[in-house]
Design a protein around this motif. Structure first.
Motif, PDB file in Angstrom:
ATOM      1  N   GLY A 184       0.818  -1.212   0.000  1.00 33.80           N
ATOM      2  CA  GLY A 184       0.000   0.000   0.000  1.00 33.80           C
ATOM      3  C   GLY A 184       0.847   1.255   0.000  1.00 33.80           C
ATOM      4  N   GLY A 185       1.973   1.208   0.725  1.00 32.71           N
ATOM      5  CA  GLY A 185       2.855   2.378   0.780  1.00 32.71           C
ATOM      6  C   GLY A 185       3.496   2.675  -0.558  1.00 32.71           C
ATOM      7  N   ILE A 186       3.939   1.641  -1.259  1.00 31.56           N
ATOM      8  CA  ILE A 186       4.533   1.847  -2.590  1.00 31.56           C
ATOM      9  C   ILE A 186       3.482   2.415  -3.546  1.00 31.56           C
ATOM     10  CG2 ILE A 186       5.530   0.686  -4.596  1.00 31.56           C
ATOM     11  CD1 ILE A 186       6.772  -1.339  -2.613  1.00 31.56           C
ATOM     12  N   TYR A 187       2.274   1.858  -3.488  1.00 27.23           N
ATOM     13  CA  TYR A 187       1.197   2.316  -4.361  1.00 27.23           C
ATOM     14  C   TYR A 187       0.927   3.806  -4.146  1.00 27.23           C
ATOM     15  CZ  TYR A 187      -3.332   2.376  -6.738  1.00 27.23           C
ATOM     16  OH  TYR A 187      -4.360   2.656  -7.593  1.00 27.23           O
ATOM     17  N   THR A 188       0.643   4.165  -2.896  1.00 29.43           N
ATOM     18  CA  THR A 188       0.200   5.535  -2.633  1.00 29.43           C
ATOM     19  C   THR A 188       1.298   6.556  -2.881  1.00 29.43           C
ATOM     20  OG1 THR A 188      -0.849   6.990  -0.996  1.00 29.43           O
ATOM     21  CG2 THR A 188       0.716   5.385  -0.145  1.00 29.43           C
ATOM     22  N   LEU A 542      15.308  -0.988   0.146  1.00 30.12           N
ATOM     23  CA  LEU A 542      14.471  -1.699  -0.821  1.00 30.12           C
ATOM     24  C   LEU A 542      13.123  -1.004  -1.015  1.00 30.12           C
ATOM     25  CD1 LEU A 542      15.153  -5.405   0.249  1.00 30.12           C
ATOM     26  CD2 LEU A 542      15.900  -4.301  -1.875  1.00 30.12           C
ATOM     27  N   THR A 543      12.507  -0.582   0.066  1.00 28.56           N
ATOM     28  CA  THR A 543      11.182   0.043  -0.038  1.00 28.56           C
ATOM     29  C   THR A 543      11.274   1.454  -0.615  1.00 28.56           C
ATOM     30  OG1 THR A 543      11.364   0.646   2.322  1.00 28.56           O
ATOM     31  CG2 THR A 543      10.107  -1.332   1.777  1.00 28.56           C
ATOM     32  N   MET A 544      12.293   2.228  -0.216  1.00 28.14           N
ATOM     33  CA  MET A 544      12.474   3.561  -0.797  1.00 28.14           C
ATOM     34  C   MET A 544      12.797   3.449  -2.288  1.00 28.14           C
ATOM     35  SD  MET A 544      12.200   6.072   1.549  1.00 28.14           S
ATOM     36  CE  MET A 544      13.295   7.402   1.082  1.00 28.14           C
ATOM     37  N   GLY A 545      13.659   2.493  -2.641  1.00 27.84           N
ATOM     38  CA  GLY A 545      13.994   2.295  -4.043  1.00 27.84           C
ATOM     39  C   GLY A 545      12.783   1.896  -4.869  1.00 27.84           C
ATOM     40  N   ALA A 546      11.903   1.082  -4.263  1.00 24.84           N
ATOM     41  CA  ALA A 546      10.683   0.668  -4.967  1.00 24.84           C
ATOM     42  C   ALA A 546       9.799   1.876  -5.265  1.00 24.84           C
ATOM     43  CB  ALA A 546       9.919  -0.356  -4.124  1.00 24.84           C
ATOM     44  N   VAL A 547       9.674   2.771  -4.286  1.00 30.69           N
ATOM     45  CA  VAL A 547       8.882   3.986  -4.503  1.00 30.69           C
ATOM     46  C   VAL A 547       9.523   4.845  -5.590  1.00 30.69           C
ATOM     47  CG1 VAL A 547       8.112   6.155  -3.457  1.00 30.69           C
ATOM     48  CG2 VAL A 547       7.901   4.020  -2.183  1.00 30.69           C
ATOM     49  N   SER A 548      10.848   4.964  -5.562  1.00 33.70           N
ATOM     50  CA  SER A 548      11.552   5.781  -6.555  1.00 33.70           C
ATOM     51  C   SER A 548      11.312   5.266  -7.968  1.00 33.70           C
ATOM     52  CB  SER A 548      13.052   5.794  -6.252  1.00 33.70           C
ATOM     53  OG  SER A 548      13.761   6.531  -7.227  1.00 33.70           O
ATOM     54  N   GLU A 549      11.436   3.954  -8.154  1.00 35.27           N
ATOM     55  CA  GLU A 549      11.240   3.381  -9.488  1.00 35.27           C
ATOM     56  C   GLU A 549       9.793   3.538  -9.956  1.00 35.27           C
ATOM     57  OE1 GLU A 549      12.733  -0.575 -10.063  1.00 35.27           O
ATOM     58  OE2 GLU A 549      14.436  -0.236  -8.724  1.00 35.27           O
ATOM     59  N   ALA A 550       8.853   3.269  -9.047  1.00 36.37           N
ATOM     60  CA  ALA A 550       7.445   3.394  -9.415  1.00 36.37           C
ATOM     61  C   ALA A 550       7.087   4.853  -9.690  1.00 36.37           C
ATOM     62  CB  ALA A 550       6.561   2.832  -8.302  1.00 36.37           C
ATOM     63  N   ALA A 551       7.636   5.759  -8.879  1.00 38.75           N
ATOM     64  CA  ALA A 551       7.358   7.184  -9.066  1.00 38.75           C
ATOM     65  C   ALA A 551       7.931   7.684 -10.391  1.00 38.75           C
ATOM     66  CB  ALA A 551       7.938   7.986  -7.910  1.00 38.75           C
ATOM     67  N   LYS A 579      -4.549   4.432 -16.495  1.00 42.70           N
ATOM     68  CA  LYS A 579      -3.158   4.049 -16.761  1.00 42.70           C
ATOM     69  C   LYS A 579      -2.264   4.356 -15.562  1.00 42.70           C
ATOM     70  CE  LYS A 579      -3.282   4.076 -21.779  1.00 42.70           C
ATOM     71  NZ  LYS A 579      -2.632   4.492 -23.037  1.00 42.70           N
ATOM     72  N   CYS A 580      -2.532   5.461 -14.872  1.00 40.97           N
ATOM     73  CA  CYS A 580      -1.770   5.786 -13.662  1.00 40.97           C
ATOM     74  C   CYS A 580      -2.095   4.798 -12.544  1.00 40.97           C
ATOM     75  CB  CYS A 580      -2.072   7.220 -13.220  1.00 40.97           C
ATOM     76  SG  CYS A 580      -1.431   8.486 -14.337  1.00 40.97           S
ATOM     77  N   VAL A 581      -3.367   4.421 -12.433  1.00 43.27           N
ATOM     78  CA  VAL A 581      -3.761   3.418 -11.437  1.00 43.27           C
ATOM     79  C   VAL A 581      -3.044   2.101 -11.719  1.00 43.27           C
ATOM     80  CG1 VAL A 581      -5.687   2.022 -10.594  1.00 43.27           C
ATOM     81  CG2 VAL A 581      -5.998   4.475 -10.956  1.00 43.27           C
ATOM     82  N   SER A 582      -2.954   1.733 -12.985  1.00 44.66           N
ATOM     83  CA  SER A 582      -2.299   0.479 -13.370  1.00 44.66           C
ATOM     84  C   SER A 582      -0.812   0.495 -13.028  1.00 44.66           C
ATOM     85  CB  SER A 582      -2.493   0.241 -14.867  1.00 44.66           C
ATOM     86  OG  SER A 582      -1.814  -0.913 -15.285  1.00 44.66           O
ATOM     87  N   ILE A 583      -0.147   1.637 -13.238  1.00 48.51           N
ATOM     88  CA  ILE A 583       1.287   1.749 -12.918  1.00 48.51           C
ATOM     89  C   ILE A 583       1.518   1.535 -11.431  1.00 48.51           C
ATOM     90  CG2 ILE A 583       3.198   3.396 -12.738  1.00 48.51           C
ATOM     91  CD1 ILE A 583       2.306   4.536 -15.442  1.00 48.51           C
ATOM     92  N   SER A 584       0.735   2.202 -10.596  1.00 48.64           N
ATOM     93  CA  SER A 584       0.885   2.049  -9.143  1.00 48.64           C
ATOM     94  C   SER A 584       0.602   0.621  -8.704  1.00 48.64           C
ATOM     95  CB  SER A 584      -0.055   3.010  -8.404  1.00 48.64           C
ATOM     96  OG  SER A 584       0.504   4.294  -8.301  1.00 48.64           O
ATOM     97  N   THR A 585      -0.435   0.020  -9.264  1.00 44.54           N
ATOM     98  CA  THR A 585      -0.813  -1.337  -8.868  1.00 44.54           C
ATOM     99  C   THR A 585       0.282  -2.342  -9.194  1.00 44.54           C
ATOM    100  OG1 THR A 585      -3.161  -0.842  -9.205  1.00 44.54           O
ATOM    101  CG2 THR A 585      -2.522  -3.157  -9.177  1.00 44.54           C
TER     102      THR A 585
END
Length: 705
Positions: A184-188, A542-551, A579-585
């Motif tokens: 949920g954190g990566i998504y939001t 790992l979690t910060m990097g995941a947010v960075s890549e997704a963002a 499309k933005c919802v799909s990227i976050s998901t």
């Protein structure tokens, strides 16, 4: 007779579920507003439901695989408890989010009338979530304890074996919580960063402007991260705070250390305290009310304080009855241990409020630093986060010392090598129970924030009058602070519970191997401490990097839409929100797996290799995990409210250079406070409970070698 008191727990849990059902139905009966508002809310509902369904499908596979391993390596009962803990955690999160995603438009419509009515709708939605979490957790855990532990109260060895099976419930709750919080954190935060950096900074439009392609994904993220994810977080913290003292009492009882205390009361009292907390939280609901122009924070605090005062009275009554029904000990002193935790929790909440609220100097300093750019804003925010660790850690330390002291007072003159130490440590575990005893209203005060945030977004996208947005913004600003306070409770209680579980692990291993000792002269233990201290940093990376890549993917998609879809800025074309919802998901589901799996696998691998090394590992992980959790959560909260403080008109207001710098700082702080930081307390709890749950496997392996 004493064990029959334990039935209060499932009964109070059922009452909590009934009240949650009533509050949820009341919220859903409120007017959702015009069709334009409701259609936006439906998009958020569909996005949130789609993500949770996808996430739960992946979690179902994980839970099934681990349950099979548990059934063969430990016992079928442990596996069944594990599944129960995971399923109830998921159910609580889904139920709370179902109401929250429908309360947003109702809160926005209520805000057209008054801020008091908007608070009433959003808070009742939040308390629905709080009561679901506390009631589901207590109901499931108490029934497992009644089935396997309380019914064998006169057979200490059987209790010790069976409580190990119930540990599976806490393990399931913690495992699901970690995935839910990280996913949920990566998504939001991926959506939030895209909406902020491209929408606010580059395009110069509001975050929730309907022209912003990431705005629906951002509002969906508020629910899957800050409602469902947060609920799972507190579900596992609450479960850990209840079961930790019971495990400790049973473990010490099996070792003969509880010879001076009534073991029956000791194992039952945590669930009774939690049962009282559900009732006092319900009563606290009636204290949350406000008038136009009055302090929203004062209204929410009033509910928390009323619930806390009633809980103190209830806890005193519990220990008074205990003291009058047994002559084996002086349990009234243990009342002091519980109060140490409850008071420390309240003070940690006030400390968090000081560092994160826009009413105090730390946030004002970050806002002032924004005048000279994003770099100074970030430097000041990092400093604020680091300073904010001092008082909470000292309060936890004092709570530990105080709770241990009161536990020892129950045994004046007893040889400190057995009873005194045992009950002192039991007092420390009860402090964690006291700290989270009012979890229902704590979550209620927290979960109303995302509803208010969504309401503001809907008000913006639907083009409601400016005064409506001002009302929802005032609710949202307080919600940011209350969210930080709830995280402080979860982090501190996780530390106390982890200490208790750590002691239980040490006692269990010592019971199997009398030569087992955690001393700093053992190089394997030293190595374990350093590895354990490293894991929270690895997890954060790992979690910060995941947010960075997704963002990054989100930013590129928003830029593409602004560039290629003609008419967005003129309101002539609708952005491709899906499309933005799909990227976050997709990013959240892919990136949440590795951190979650490592948290389970690493302690098992180390424990199989050397149980003493695992003891050092847990000590290092708990210490650095707590510090990182407080630092990241508070720094993120302070950055967020510094931005909102400027948006109210300070330092040039919206659109100023200071505002642009504050948006960058808030963007850095978003994964701090909503992804990595709040996941830390789950990480340390999960690794500790995994170590304790799999201790029979470690013992069997060591006996073979």
């Amino acid at each position: 007779m004493t064990t029959s008191v334990a039935w209060l727990a499932p009964i109070c849990a059922l009452i909590g579920m009934a009240v949650a059902g009533y509050l949820g139905s009341w919220v859903l009966k409120q007017d959702p507003g015009p069709e334009k508002m409701n259609s936006i809310s439906i998009k958020i509902q569909k996005g949130a439901k789609a993500f949770l369904v996808s996430e739960y499908k992946m979690l179902a596979v994980f839970v099934a695989v681990v349950a099979v391993v548990m059934a063969f390596a430990l016992s079928p009962w442990t596996a069944a408890a594990f599944i129960t803990g995971g399923v109830l955690s998921a159910c609580a999160g889904y139920a709370g989010m179902h109401v929250a995603t429908r309360a947003n438009t109702r809160t926005a419509h209520a805000a057209t009338e008054s801020v008091a009515r908007a608070l009433n709708v959003s808070f009742k939605s939040g308390l629905t979530m709080g009561l679901c979490v506390a009631s589901f957790a207590l109901f499931g855990l108490s029934l497992w304890l009644i089935l396997l532990v309380f019914g064998n109260i006169n057979m200490v060895d059987v209790m010790h074996e069976h409580v190990g099976m119930v540990e599976g419930f806490a393990t399931g709750a913690s495992a699901v919580a970690l995935f839910a919080r990280v996913g949920g954190g990566i998504y939001t935060k991926a959506a939030d960063v895209g909406a902020d950096l491209v929408g606010k900074v580059e395009a110069g439009i509001p975050e929730d402007d309907p022209r912003n392609p990431a705005t629906i994904a951002d509002n969906v993220g508020d629910n899957v991260g800050d409602v469902a994810g947060m609920g799972a977080d507190l579900f596992e913290s609450y479960t850990g705070s209840i079961i930790a003292p019971t495990i400790l009492a049973v473990t010490f009882g099996s070792l003969g250390y509880f010879t001076g205390i009534d073991l029956t009361w000791a194992v039952v009292v945590p669930v009774v305290i939690a049962a009282c907390g559900i009732i006092t939280s319900i009563i606290g609901l009636f204290a949350v009310r406000t008038k136009e122009g009055a302090s929203l924070h004062a209204a929410l605090n009033r509910g928390t304080y009323v619930a806390a005062a009633l809980e103190i009275c209830a806890i005193f009554a519990i220990f008074f009855v205990w003291s009058t029904t047994t002559t084996a000990a002086q349990p009234l002193w243990l009342f002091g241990s519980v109060i140490c935790g409850l008071v420390a929790g309240m003070l940690i909440g006030k400390t968090t409020e000081y560092f994160c609220s826009d009413e105090y100097k730390p946030v004002h300093r970050i806002a002032a630093a924004s005048d000279t750019g994003a770099a100074t804003n970030i430097i000041q925010g990092l400093s604020t986060g680091m300073l904010s660790t001092i008082i909470p850690i000292l309060l936890v330390a004092f709570a530990i010392i105080g709770a241990y002291f009161f536990g020892n007072l129950a045994f004046p003159g007893v040889d400190s090598s057995n009873g005194g130490i045992a009950v002192g440590l039991f007092g420390v575990a009860l402090a964690a129970t006291g700290m989270l005893s009012n979890t229902a209203i704590t979550i209620g005060v927290d979960a109303y924030g995302p509803v208010a945030d969504n309401a503001g977004g809907i008000a913006e996208m639907a083009g409601l009058p400016e005064e409506v947005r001002e009302r929802t913004d005032s609710l949202d600003a307080v919600g940011n602070t209350t969210a930080a306070i709830a995280k402080g409770f979860a982090i501190a209680s996780a530390g106390l519970a982890a200490i208790s579980l750590f002691v239980s692990y040490q006692a269990t291993m010592h019971h199997a191997f009398p030569e087992f000792s955690l001393t700093l002269t053992n190089p394997l233990i030293i190595a374990g401490i350093f590895i354990g201290a490293m894991v929270p940093f690895m997890f954060a990376a790992l979690t910060m990097g995941a947010v960075s890549e997704a963002a990054h993917a989100m930013v590129e998609e928003v830029r593409r839409q602004f560039r290629e879809i003609e008419g967005i800025m003129e309101y002539k074309a609708e952005p491709e929100y899906d499309k933005c919802v799909s990227i976050s998901t997709s990013a959240a589901l892919r990136k949440m797996l590795l951190p979650g799996l490592l948290a389970v696998i690493i302690p098992i691998v180390i424990g199989c290799f050397n149980p003493e090394m695992l003891g050092g590992f847990l000590a290092g992980a708990v210490a650095t995990g707590m510090l990182l959790a407080i630092f990241m959560s508070n720094a993120g909260g302070a950055w967020d409210n510094a931005k909102k403080y400027i948006e109210k008109g300070s330092h040039g207001g919206k659109g100023s250079e200071a505002h642009k710098a504050a948006v960058v700082g808030d963007t850095v702080g978003d994964p701090f406070k909503d992804t990595s930081g709040p996941s830390m307390n789950i990480l340390i709890n999960l690794m500790t409970i995994v170590a304790l749950t799999f201790s029979p496997l470690f013992i069997a392996i060591q006996r073979l070698v």
